[in-house]
Design a protein around this motif. Structure first.
Motif, short mmCIF file in Angstrom:
data_model
loop_
_atom_site.label_atom_id
_atom_site.label_comp_id
_atom_site.label_asym_id
_atom_site.label_seq_id
_atom_site.Cartn_x
_atom_site.Cartn_y
_atom_site.Cartn_z
N SER A 57 17.06 -46.84 8.80
CA SER A 57 16.78 -47.75 9.90
C SER A 57 16.37 -46.93 11.13
CB SER A 57 18.03 -48.57 10.24
OG SER A 57 19.03 -47.70 10.80
N LYS A 58 15.91 -47.61 12.14
CA LYS A 58 15.51 -46.95 13.39
C LYS A 58 16.66 -46.10 13.94
CE LYS A 58 14.15 -48.12 18.09
NZ LYS A 58 13.77 -49.21 19.01
N GLU A 59 17.87 -46.66 13.97
CA GLU A 59 19.03 -45.94 14.49
C GLU A 59 19.38 -44.73 13.62
OE1 GLU A 59 21.74 -45.00 17.32
OE2 GLU A 59 20.25 -46.59 17.43
N GLU A 60 19.32 -44.91 12.30
CA GLU A 60 19.61 -43.80 11.39
C GLU A 60 18.56 -42.69 11.54
OE1 GLU A 60 21.82 -46.04 7.66
OE2 GLU A 60 19.64 -46.20 7.85
N ARG A 61 17.31 -43.05 11.73
CA ARG A 61 16.27 -42.04 11.94
C ARG A 61 16.54 -41.26 13.22
NH1 ARG A 61 13.00 -46.49 10.40
NH2 ARG A 61 12.22 -46.76 12.52
N LYS A 62 16.91 -41.97 14.28
CA LYS A 62 17.21 -41.31 15.55
C LYS A 62 18.40 -40.36 15.40
CE LYS A 62 18.18 -42.16 20.39
NZ LYS A 62 18.34 -43.16 21.45
N ASN A 63 19.45 -40.81 14.73
CA ASN A 63 20.63 -39.97 14.53
C ASN A 63 20.29 -38.72 13.72
OD1 ASN A 63 22.22 -41.74 15.96
ND2 ASN A 63 22.99 -42.79 14.14
N ALA A 64 19.48 -38.88 12.67
CA ALA A 64 19.10 -37.73 11.85
C ALA A 64 18.24 -36.75 12.65
CB ALA A 64 18.34 -38.20 10.61
N GLN A 65 17.30 -37.26 13.45
CA GLN A 65 16.49 -36.37 14.29
C GLN A 65 17.37 -35.63 15.29
OE1 GLN A 65 13.68 -39.20 15.86
NE2 GLN A 65 12.05 -38.37 14.58
N LYS A 66 18.33 -36.33 15.87
CA LYS A 66 19.22 -35.71 16.85
C LYS A 66 20.05 -34.60 16.18
CE LYS A 66 22.02 -36.96 20.76
NZ LYS A 66 21.33 -35.93 21.49
N TYR A 67 20.55 -34.89 14.99
CA TYR A 67 21.33 -33.90 14.24
C TYR A 67 20.49 -32.64 14.00
CZ TYR A 67 23.97 -31.82 10.41
OH TYR A 67 24.67 -30.94 9.61
N LEU A 68 19.26 -32.82 13.54
CA LEU A 68 18.39 -31.68 13.26
C LEU A 68 18.00 -30.94 14.53
CD1 LEU A 68 16.25 -33.32 10.46
CD2 LEU A 68 17.98 -31.52 10.19
N SER A 69 17.79 -31.66 15.62
CA SER A 69 17.44 -30.97 16.87
C SER A 69 18.64 -30.19 17.40
CB SER A 69 16.92 -31.96 17.93
OG SER A 69 17.97 -32.63 18.57
N ASP A 70 19.85 -30.70 17.19
CA ASP A 70 21.06 -29.97 17.60
C ASP A 70 21.20 -28.66 16.83
OD1 ASP A 70 21.84 -31.77 19.51
OD2 ASP A 70 23.33 -32.77 18.26
#
Length: 193
Positions: A57-70
């Motif tokens: 979902s949009k939220e899951e995509r955002k969370n995954a991107q945030k995790y990888l950017s961290d």
């Protein structure tokens, strides 16, 4: 005279993450492990289209991107569940170069983390929370080291710069401080994507 972007329909789940601003070396490292397309957006700069094991979902995509950017794998300022991709074959007006697809990987699909209970993520969340107020100089320097690692700068450059900075602000043992900060950043940086 316009840049050409695309994205899957924002209200649907889909199986791709767009990650911005990876060096070519870092993109190749991810491509060796995960199914993705590497798109060259400027000299030694790429966007990665990372295939996921299931639609997100949009939220899951955002969370995954945030995790990888961290973890230092993408631009932390470019995290969004509706992230845009640069379309290869078109000219980038921003960078004045052609956008090209340069590598396709058929390795395994990326399986995003499902919980925020990963220990280092909790530590990063606390560190980020402190940055919202008045971050310490050490926190700012740690963030700078992570950014330099993400951008592919050499360890010699990072060490020399951080040692000089520590000397200028009166640290007792600037070499030790620089080496410790870099060692801790490398641990964070090299965690598995």
């Amino acid at each position: 005279g316009s840049d050409i972007y695309f994205r899957p329909h924002r209200n649907n789940e889909h199986s791709a993450l767009f990650l911005d601003d990876l060096s070519m070396a870092k993109a190749r490292k991810v491509a060796a492990k995960y199914a993705c397309a590497v798109v060259s957006t400027s000299y030694n700069n790429t966007q990665l289209w990372l295939g996921t094991a299931q639609p997100l979902s949009k939220e899951e995509r955002k969370n995954a991107q945030k995790y990888l950017s961290d973890l230092g794998y993408s631009d932390p300022r470019s995290v969004s569940g509706d992230h845009l991709g640069r379309l290869p074959g078109f000219f980038s007006q921003k960078r004045h170069v052609w956008v090209n697809a340069v590598l396709f990987s058929s390795a395994q699909y990326y399986q995003p983390q499902k919980t925020a209970a990963v220990p280092h993520m909790a530590m990063r969340a606390r560190r980020r929370a402190s940055w919202k107020g008045n971050p310490s100089q050490s926190e700012r320097e740690f963030g700078w080291v992570m950014e330099m690692l993400r951008n592919g700068r050499s360890l010699d450059f990072i060490t020399n710069h951080l040692t000089r900075t520590a000397e200028q602000r009166g640290k007792r043992n600037p070499e030790y401080y620089a080496n410790l900060t870099i060692r801790n950043a490398l641990k964070e940086f090299h965690k598995v994507v």
